[in-house]
Design an enzyme around this catalytic site. Structure first.
Site, mmCIF file in Angstrom:
data_model
loop_
_atom_site.group_PDB
_atom_site.id
_atom_site.type_symbol
_atom_site.label_atom_id
_atom_site.label_comp_id
_atom_site.label_asym_id
_atom_site.label_seq_id
_atom_site.Cartn_x
_atom_site.Cartn_y
_atom_site.Cartn_z
ATOM 1 N N GLN A 236 0.832 -1.199 0.000
ATOM 2 C CA GLN A 236 0.000 0.000 0.000
ATOM 3 C C GLN A 236 0.866 1.249 0.000
ATOM 4 O O GLN A 236 2.056 1.196 0.314
ATOM 5 C CB GLN A 236 -0.940 -0.019 1.207
ATOM 6 N N ALA A 356 5.966 8.134 11.277
ATOM 7 C CA ALA A 356 6.850 7.310 12.101
ATOM 8 C C ALA A 356 8.289 7.732 11.855
ATOM 9 O O ALA A 356 8.752 7.754 10.703
ATOM 10 C CB ALA A 356 6.669 5.836 11.769
ATOM 11 N N ALA A 357 8.987 8.089 12.914
ATOM 12 C CA ALA A 357 10.376 8.527 12.788
ATOM 13 C C ALA A 357 11.238 7.424 12.189
ATOM 14 O O ALA A 357 11.089 6.246 12.539
ATOM 15 C CB ALA A 357 10.919 8.939 14.152
ATOM 16 N N ASP A 425 -0.486 -9.618 10.840
ATOM 17 C CA ASP A 425 0.443 -9.406 9.724
ATOM 18 C C ASP A 425 1.879 -9.241 10.224
ATOM 19 O O ASP A 425 2.514 -8.207 9.998
ATOM 20 C CB ASP A 425 -0.001 -8.168 8.931
#
Length: 558
Positions: A236, A356-357, A425
């Site tokens: 995605q 997200a870093a 997942d």
């Protein structure tokens, strides 16, 4: 006569070729021309005309005439209304538009007031999070670190010179205390993303009360975005965003509203990735005291100014279009859900997402990718070996690196973490190569968690039921979080209120975590009854103290 016709034909072909070349050059220059035109434009058109004009330029994909457009951000409460005036039709209507905007803000504030007031009205001493972090289980200090235990040596591995950069905004603006007597910058003056990287060690991504993490979370929300590119690979769409202080973060845009559950007929490998799951996973990981998820924050992004206008990725730029509802949309390129039918649309150009870093670059800190022993088959009909062999764990225990050290216990921690979120997942995991097998598992890519609050996927707990092993510290923390005074759902809710996009999770997802926590504890209780406490619960509290005492006697203590 034939010669004249032949010459005319050649001239005609040459003219067509020149026209085609000119058009190609003009199409390639469109982004630059438009950017310059927007920056210095003194036109008299209304703001609402701006998106329509760039949407109709030659060479831009004319997708908005298609009938099927799926806007996953269509819930009024899921996206803050745009602060842009692009939807105001005429100048005389600006007052009404501002009134509507204030009304929408008021509705959003009223919707969040119950969640926010719970935290604001609670006195400092009455905060559940404060009480949790004051508990002895959350006050154990790690052993002193040697050079082998830190990812970077600040004196030799890290060099960040602001003089070589064009933008000096990340520095302390003339604060002389940031410089050492030799004139070099101290580690405290580095940007927060670099200080986060420096703090990574063998035992954790960040320390328990590291102020750099809160500062980094703020940076993820406030730093100016200077460039955007699509991340290669993955099923995605994900975007890599670079900030003015040269930090980078992975952006996952909003695809579903808070209350949308995964359809029952969806396979786990075709489910959407949720931006709010990434945010909630970071806070849950911190409350469990794992600290193995990189910092994640929610941000409202202007798709026009902060993505389309700053990207140099032509493939991404060409997928922008205007929907029939006059919203800015794009879809990018990826394996799943990257089409006009699954476009990401703003309100009208604002979209939520998680940031997200980034971890340190692989050139500086290599990471090793491991196949999860309890990986699913990712097939519609086939089953994995662990699903048909009840003694599968015995085979895993004899295979390196699970035959020694703490890796198997790390898998159990990750199993509990995934079960609380409902994340199926987890096909691979990563570790830092420098630390070998004696280090923690990094909990990356949690976007498929929190998909179903009405269903508990017990197959996620199979590693725990088959192996019957857990750290003592993990077991004690789970028992603590099951108590009413340290209720897991209340702690997560209190922590998530701090995020800019709060509320992150609806109440049914919070309640599901409490229910799943009790189920995980029941599994461990059954294991202890069957095999005995000492065989199931691995003592790690005394082992940590022994490592600490040993490190104090080491001449290489830092």
């Amino acid at each position: 006569m034939k010669m004249i016709l032949l010459r005319k034909f050649r001239v005609l072909i040459l003219m067509v070729f020149l026209i085609a070349c000119s058009l190609h050059i003009m199409i390639d220059l469109l982004p630059k021309l438009e950017r310059h035109g927007n920056s210095g434009c003194s036109c008299s058109h209304t703001p609402s005309e701006e998106p329509q004009s760039w949407g109709k330029k030659p060479g831009w994909p004319n997708k908005h005439t298609l009938r099927i457009l799926q806007d996953f951000s269509n819930e009024p409460s899921s996206n803050v209304s745009s602060h842009s005036l692009e939807r105001i039709p005429v100048t005389g209507d600006k007052t009404d538009a501002f009134k509507r905007l204030e009304h929408q803000r008021g509705e959003r504030k009223r919707q969040f007031i119950l969640d926010a007031s719970a935290a604001k009205n609670m006195p400092a001493r009455g905060s559940r999070l404060s009480a949790l972090y004051d508990h002895p289980l959350y006050k154990r200090s790690p052993p002193a670190l040697t050079d082998e235990d830190t990812l970077f040596n600040v004196n030799t591995d890290i060099r960040f010179d602001p003089k070589a950069a064009e933008d000096h905004e990340w520095t302390g603006e003339g604060n002389k205390e940031e410089f050492s007597p030799t004139g070099e910058l101290t580690a405290e003056s580095y940007p927060n993303w670099l200080r986060f990287h420096i703090g990574i060690n063998r035992y954790e991504l960040y320390s328990r009360h590291n102020p750099v993490i809160e500062a980094l979370l703020k940076d993820l929300v406030t730093q100016r975005i200077t460039s955007v590119a699509m991340k290669s690979g993955g099923t995605q769409l994900k975007l890599i965003m670079t900030f003015q202080n040269y930090g980078q973060a992975l952006f996952k845009p909003m695809k579903q509203t808070r209350d949308q559950e995964t359809p029952p007929d969806f396979f786990y490998f075709s489910d959407f990735e949720r931006h709010n799951a990434e945010i909630a996973a970071f806070h849950l990981d911190r409350i469990l005291d794992f600290r193995r998820v990189p910092p994640v924050a929610g941000r409202l992004v202007n798709m026009t100014k902060e993505i389309r206008d700053v990207t140099r990725d032509k493939k991404l730029w060409r997928t922008f279009f205007i929907s029939p509802a006059n919203n800015v949309c794009f879809y990018g390129e990826c394996s799943y859900y990257c089409s006009t039918e699954h476009a990401l649309c703003g309100k009208p150009d604002q979209i939520e997402g998680s940031l997200a870093a980034f971890l340190p670059d692989l050139a500086l800190a290599k990471r090793k990718t491991w196949r999860n022993p309890w990986r699913r088959s990712y097939h519609k009909r086939k089953k994995a070996e662990w699903e048909v062999d009840p003694d599968y764990c015995e085979e895993v225990k004899q295979t390196p690196p699970y035959d020694s050290g703490t890796r198997l216990l790390d898998i159990m921690d990750m199993t509990i973490f995934d079960f609380l979120m409902g994340n199926m997942d987890r096909h691979h995991y990563e570790t830092f190569e420098k630390f070998g097998n004696e280090t923690f598992i990094i909990h990356l890519d949690n976007g498929r968690g929190f998909g179903k609050h009405s269903h508990d996927e017990l197959s996620i707990l199979v590693p725990l039921t088959q192996c019957c092993r857990v750290r003592k510290s993990t077991h004690l923390r789970l028992q603590l979080l099951a108590k009413e005074e340290y209720k897991l759902s209340s702690l997560v809710a209190e922590s998530l209120v701090r995020d800019r996009l709060s509320p992150i999770l609806i109440q049914p997802h919070l309640d599901a975590m409490d229910r799943r926590l009790r189920q995980a504890l029941r599994v461990l209780a059954d294991c202890i009854e069957k095999e005995g406490y000492s065989s199931v619960v691995e003592e790690d509290l005394q082992a940590a103290e022994q490592r600490k005492d040993h490190s104090h006697s080491s001449p290489r203590r830092r």
